[in-house]
Design an enzyme around this catalytic site. Structure first.
Site: not given
Ligand code: COA
Length: 279
Positions: A168, A150
């Site tokens: 993300k 992420s």
């Protein structure tokens, strides 16, 4: 039964494992693939540039790993599946899958085109889904581990990164959903949230606009991470050391999430505008 700690923590921690890393030809993803190979895993990497993949593969083989490379854009579900099928044929079904391929550029939200927004969401979020989805049968067979890469944009808004933040945050949400649904198959699913990492393409783009000093000031530890420090966390999370960790979003940012993005946001917008790019 939990194996004794001393049988886990050794230089063959990942021996006999097969790991697949998307975007594994460069940057943090290559550092992760390298750490896996160093600890005894065989490695399969995919990416868009054959040249990068072949260069990366040569280094991984020097560490003793058997390596498969596949030219595949994670936006192409069929190409991703073909890469996983080859991996199972030539190495073994995957025990470890890292969804790391990402795209990024700086753009003010108001001038971002649909295609620009979509390009990043398609690479980061849809591409991560494609890899996870294509890997499912193999991971079910091996009772393996899935790790998403992420970014800090998932936790807090960064100026000129609306598209990346949306992508993300989606990656972390997908991580939690798959941890929930796939735990019953013995598959662990987690994500790492790296802060600024020295020497990466993404940081070079941001630091061009802000200078490195600003970033170092924003990080309580006072420096960028090395790619190897991010890879160390990846190793722990995919290894038996984390055998009861699933659904975790683990931040590896030197404490940056504690300081907020206010100063970065001011600096990057001013520099972007001064460079003639801004609104
Ligand atoms: N500012 C605004 N829009 C941009 C842009 C920028 N700097 N770069 C690309 N776009 C837009 C394009 O204009 C296009 O939209 P349009 O059709 O409306 O003009 C859209 O994004 C797709 O661009 P394209 O170049 O066709 O995309 P791509 O699929 O070839 O590239 C990117 C993907 C855009 C993410 C590219 O930046 C990339 O591949 N980067 C390398 C990987 C990377 O960034 N790694 C670091 C990860 S942290």
């Amino acid at each position: 039964m939990t194996p004794p700690l001393t049988s886990l923590v050794n230089e063959r921690l990942l021996a006999g494992r097969t790991a697949f890393v998307t975007g594994g030809g460069s940057g943090v993803n290559l550092a992760i693939a390298t750490a896996f190979a160093t600890l005894g895993a065989d490695v399969s990497i995919c990416g868009r540039s054959e040249e990068r993949l072949l260069g990366a593969a040569a280094g991984l083989r020097e560490l003793g790993a058997r390596v498969v490379t596949s030219v595949a854009d994670v936006r192409d579900r069929a190409a991703v599946q073909a890469a996983f099928d080859r991996t199972a044929d030539e190495l073994a079904p995957c025990d470890i899958v890292v969804c790391g391929a990402a795209g990024n550029f700086l753009a003010p939200a108001e001038s971002l085109s649909s295609n620009g927004f979509r390009a990043v969401v398609d690479i980061d979020l849809l591409g991560s889904f494609h890899a996870a989805h294509a890997a499912f049968e193999q991971l079910r067979q091996t009772r393996g581990s899935l790790l998403f890469v992420s970014g800090g944009q998932s936790l807090m808004p960064f100026e000129l990164q609306a598209h990346v933040g949306a992508a993300k945050a989606g990656v972390d949400s997908l991580m939690r959903s798959l941890a929930l649904e796939w735990g019953r198959h013995g598959i662990r699913v987690n994500s790492i949230v790296p802060g600024p990492v020295a020497g990466t393409e993404g940081m070079a783009r941001l630091a061009d606009h802000t200078g490195e000093d600003l970033w170092n000031d924003m990080v309580p530890l006072g420096r960028f991470a090395t790619a190897e420090e991010i890879a160390q966390l990846a190793v722990v999370l995919v290894s038996p050391l984390a055998s009861y960790v699933s659904g975790a979003q683990v931040v590896v940012d030197g404490g940056m999430a504690l300081t907020g993005t206010g100063r970065f946001n001011q600096a990057v917008r001013a520099a972007f505008t001064a460079s003639g790019n801004g609104a």
